[in-house]
Design a protein around this motif. Sequence first.
Motif, PDB file in Angstrom:
ATOM      1  N   GLY A 135       0.825  -1.208   0.000  1.00 55.08           N
ATOM      2  CA  GLY A 135       0.000   0.000   0.000  1.00 55.08           C
ATOM      3  C   GLY A 135       0.855   1.252   0.000  1.00 55.08           C
ATOM      4  N   VAL A 137       0.152   5.657   0.496  1.00 50.25           N
ATOM      5  CA  VAL A 137      -0.812   6.750   0.702  1.00 50.25           C
ATOM      6  C   VAL A 137      -0.079   8.078   0.567  1.00 50.25           C
ATOM      7  CG1 VAL A 137      -2.314   7.873   2.422  1.00 50.25           C
ATOM      8  CG2 VAL A 137      -2.381   5.380   2.150  1.00 50.25           C
ATOM      9  N   GLN A 142      -1.921  10.784   4.996  1.00 49.32           N
ATOM     10  CA  GLN A 142      -1.569   9.684   5.896  1.00 49.32           C
ATOM     11  C   GLN A 142      -2.149   9.950   7.286  1.00 49.32           C
ATOM     12  OE1 GLN A 142       2.675   8.960   5.658  1.00 49.32           O
ATOM     13  NE2 GLN A 142       2.591   8.504   3.472  1.00 49.32           N
ATOM     14  N   HIS A 143      -2.211   8.923   8.087  1.00 50.53           N
ATOM     15  CA  HIS A 143      -2.733   8.966   9.477  1.00 50.53           C
ATOM     16  C   HIS A 143      -4.226   9.274   9.527  1.00 50.53           C
ATOM     17  CE1 HIS A 143       1.494   9.048  10.360  1.00 50.53           C
ATOM     18  NE2 HIS A 143       1.622  10.201   9.748  1.00 50.53           N
ATOM     19  N   GLN A 144      -4.948   8.980   8.489  1.00 56.97           N
ATOM     20  CA  GLN A 144      -6.395   9.179   8.517  1.00 56.97           C
ATOM     21  C   GLN A 144      -7.112   7.858   8.259  1.00 56.97           C
ATOM     22  OE1 GLN A 144      -7.948  12.716   6.483  1.00 56.97           O
ATOM     23  NE2 GLN A 144      -5.849  13.445   6.225  1.00 56.97           N
ATOM     24  N   GLY A 145      -6.393   6.790   8.422  1.00 57.78           N
ATOM     25  CA  GLY A 145      -7.018   5.466   8.315  1.00 57.78           C
ATOM     26  C   GLY A 145      -7.051   4.872   6.918  1.00 57.78           C
ATOM     27  N   GLY A 147      -4.671   3.930   4.705  1.00 56.05           N
ATOM     28  CA  GLY A 147      -3.815   2.765   4.441  1.00 56.05           C
ATOM     29  C   GLY A 147      -4.449   1.500   4.999  1.00 56.05           C
ATOM     30  N   SER A 148      -4.976   1.595   6.200  1.00 51.27           N
ATOM     31  CA  SER A 148      -5.629   0.429   6.826  1.00 51.27           C
ATOM     32  C   SER A 148      -6.849   0.003   6.016  1.00 51.27           C
ATOM     33  CB  SER A 148      -6.076   0.768   8.245  1.00 51.27           C
ATOM     34  OG  SER A 148      -4.993   1.206   9.009  1.00 51.27           O
ATOM     35  N   ASN A 174      10.169   0.198   9.249  1.00 52.78           N
ATOM     36  CA  ASN A 174       8.888   0.772   8.823  1.00 52.78           C
ATOM     37  C   ASN A 174       7.803   0.329   9.818  1.00 52.78           C
ATOM     38  OD1 ASN A 174       6.679   1.791   7.512  1.00 52.78           O
ATOM     39  ND2 ASN A 174       7.089   0.795   5.543  1.00 52.78           N
ATOM     40  N   PRO A 176       5.075   1.963  11.112  1.00 53.08           N
ATOM     41  CA  PRO A 176       3.648   2.202  10.866  1.00 53.08           C
ATOM     42  C   PRO A 176       2.968   1.042  10.139  1.00 53.08           C
ATOM     43  CG  PRO A 176       4.907   4.166  10.378  1.00 53.08           C
ATOM     44  CD  PRO A 176       5.905   3.114  10.684  1.00 53.08           C
ATOM     45  N   ARG A 183      -2.543  -5.250  13.256  1.00 52.49           N
ATOM     46  CA  ARG A 183      -3.955  -4.984  13.578  1.00 52.49           C
ATOM     47  C   ARG A 183      -4.896  -5.743  12.642  1.00 52.49           C
ATOM     48  NH1 ARG A 183      -4.453   1.521  14.264  1.00 52.49           N
ATOM     49  NH2 ARG A 183      -3.393   1.728  16.248  1.00 52.49           N
TER      50      ARG A 183
END
Length: 203
Positions: A135, A137, A142-145, A147-148, A174, A176, A183
């Motif tokens: 993935g 982004v 980034q950090h807004q969900g 990538g997940s 890496n 993150p 998760r």
Amino acid sequence: MPWELAQGAPGKEVWMGSANLDPVSRSYPAQYVSSWTMKYGTPVTIRPIRPEDEPLMVNFHKTLSDRTVYLRYFSSLSLSRRTAHERLFRICTCDYQTEIVLVAEHRNPQTAESQILGVARLNKLATNNEAEVAGLVSDQYQHQGLGSELLRQLIKVAQEEKLSCLRAEMLRDNFPIQIIFKRLGFRLRLLGDSASVQAILDL
Ligand SMILES: CC(C)(COP(=O)(O)OP(=O)(O)OC[C@H]1O[C@@H](n2cnc3c(N)ncnc32)[C@H](O)[C@@H]1OP(=O)(O)O)[C@@H](O)C(=O)NCCC(=O)NCCS
């Protein structure tokens, strides 16, 4: 072929490109289109990539920092190489059979202009019922969900495609992406070169 041209992780059969595995393309897999809202309210459509996305992909690559590029490609792949027509053409015209690339598209309601904020890909491996995922982004998003969520959607794709296992490779520092994979249920193991980590999810 240099690994970065095919955008997979180093050392895998998949690098030679999906067209070598199965020349039969299938029609656009509309079942993999979904809508999702990012942490601060930005709506995106997550969908399989299309041939006409090439200009959007060029713009997407312009938004990536050197660090982000390094983490994804394990080297400092230049913008001109990342946006070379031959490379993006191949990615945007993936066969949806052996390779599925998902993009997260945001359409500005004022200008109606579209922007790709993130990309994730699944490459089926040639030798077994497994696939490799990765993935990427845009730094600003980034950090807004996202990538997940892109990887969550790829897991669903893999389940639909009746794959038995997903793998991903990332640099050891890496953190993150390692947090994200954990998760999502992947198990992590250090690879022999000790510079990289492999994430594995049995489906
Ligand atoms: C890895 C990547 C795809 C994640 O995308 P993202 O949209 O930022 O990820 P998310 O917002 O879903 O982050 C999920 C979690 O990961 C962790 N995380 C993400 N970025 C982090 C960072 N820079 N530092 C520490 N933790 C981080 C956090 O725990 C975060 O959860 P939280 O925000 O709820 O606390 C993106 O950072 C990226 O493109 N990185 C460069 C390319 C790359 O490393 N690709 C992976 C190769 S397989």
